[in-house]
Design an enzyme around this catalytic site. Structure first.
Site: not given
Ligand SMILES: Oc1ccc2c(c1)OC[C@]1(O)c3cc4c(cc3O[C@H]21)OCO4
Length: 358
Positions: A200, A203, A224, A244-245, A258, A262
């Site tokens: 997820v 990119g 992505d 769309d996550m 990954k 953040h």
């Protein structure tokens, strides 16, 4: 005594004021290519050998010596004493050898972090700090970078300027992902037994490709935004899906996040994690979410590691409005998203791999 407290307080303060000198001396060593020269020389080099190899002006020989003195003090080079050539007493010479940190600057090595030194210490990453007072006074959600320059860091990178910062940033990401590939070899067990994985926020799939190369049996999907994965083609065990996550994530045995969470606050991160839980629900107890991000651990980590993680947190904050989380913040997020258990292992030196189970 009060006097010695003042003495130590002064040293502490001045040391932090001039921390930039050691960063910039490291940048100079990288630009001069000192590590490459000593590496190809094959043995420790004296100042005069280094100066002629670097084609320095005679006036710069003593300059080089003082730079190497600081860099040696900071563990980037090791001083050795060469026996005097003609056996005459006092003919010994000082020579400089590489150390593990400066070996990371050798250009033709598989792991070379020179691009990170170049990018992270580029004026675009440093100049913005002079606008921090203005930034603190603003009631807007801008990053420090945007507040300082009037545009986002991504817009800056994608502007075709002569300094090719986009290339520099991509070289840094590529260097970062080379370290990640090495780390993947060390944590094979995390991916063992998985048939499929969806990356997820993957990119253009640079990292997913590394994973599918390291685990050929694993069917990898790069997930992505549609415009990011548009007209990207994969191969038999790598495919691209747009979506769309925050709405839904394609189902798989495992979901990889990954350096994604953040970039999002807790509320949105929980939303992403809940959609991940839905995506692995078909795998029952075997499903898992693999989070790769920094886990700050001021109790467990030594001071140097914690300082690096806190530095990185502010780099992410000021450039991308990202954030790094403490271990207990990860736990709160994971349980809030309805997961029952998790396990944290270190990866890439200062990052962590968090396996999350439904
Ligand atoms: O996941 C990563 C890994 C490394 C880096 C990241 C993000 O962004 C900040 C950074 O300090 C940085 C900033 C840069 C750059 C490279 C660069 O590398 C550093 O090139 C121009 O500005």
């Amino acid at each position: 005594t009060e006097e010695s407290e003042l003495h130590h307080a002064q040293i502490h303060l001045y040391k932090h004021v001039y921390n930039f000198v050691s960063s910039m001396a490291l940048k100079s060593a990288m630009e001069l290519g000192i590590a490459d020269v000593i590496h190809s020389h094959g043995k420790p080099m004296t100042i005069s050998e280094l100066s002629s190899a670097l084609k320095l002006h005679p006036s710069k020989v003593s300059v080089l010596q003082r730079f190497l003195r600081l860099l040696t003090h900071n563990g980037f080079f090791a001083k050795t004493i060469l026996p005097s050539k003609n056996g005459v007493e006092g003919g010994e010479e000082i020579a400089y050898a590489l150390t593990p940190p400066s070996k990371l600057l050798i250009r033709n090595k598989s792991i070379c972090l020179a691009p990170i030194v170049k990018g992270a210490l580029h004026s675009s990453s440093l100049d913005m700090w002079h606008s921090s007072k203005k930034w603190f006074s603003e009631d807007k959600e801008l990053t420090l970078y945007e507040s300082a320059t009037g545009e986002s860091f991504w817009d800056f990178l994608n502007k075709t300027t002569e300094s090719d910062t986009l290339g520099m940033f991509q070289d840094a990401m590529a260097a970062d992902s080379k370290v990640f590939k090495l780390a993947l070899e060390e944590c094979k067990h995390v991916f063992e037994g998985l048939g499929s994985l969806v990356d997820v926020g993957g990119g253009t799939g640079v990292v997913t490709r590394l994973i599918s190369e390291t685990f050929p049996h694993l069917k990898c999907t790069v997930f992505d935004q549609p415009q990011v994965v548009a007209n990207l083609t994969g191969n038999e065990n790598l495919n691209f899906v747009g979506g769309d996550m925050f709405k839904s994530i394609p189902s798989a045995d495992a979901v990889l996040l990954k350096w994604v969470l953040h970039d999002w606050n807790d509320e949105l991160s929980v939303k992403i994690l809940k959609n991940c839980k839905e995506a692995i629900s078909g795998k029952g107890k075997e499903g898992k979410v693999i989070i790769i991000d920094i886990a700050i651990d001021e109790v467990g980590d030594d001071r140097e590691m914690t300082e690096l993680k806190l530095d990185y947190d502010l780099v992410m904050l000021t450039m991308f409005n990202g954030k790094e989380r403490e271990k207990k913040e990860w736990e709160k997020l994971i349980y809030e998203a309805g997961f029952s258990n998790y396990k944290i292992i270190p990866i890439c030196g200062f990052k962590s791999l968090i396996e999350v189970y439904p």
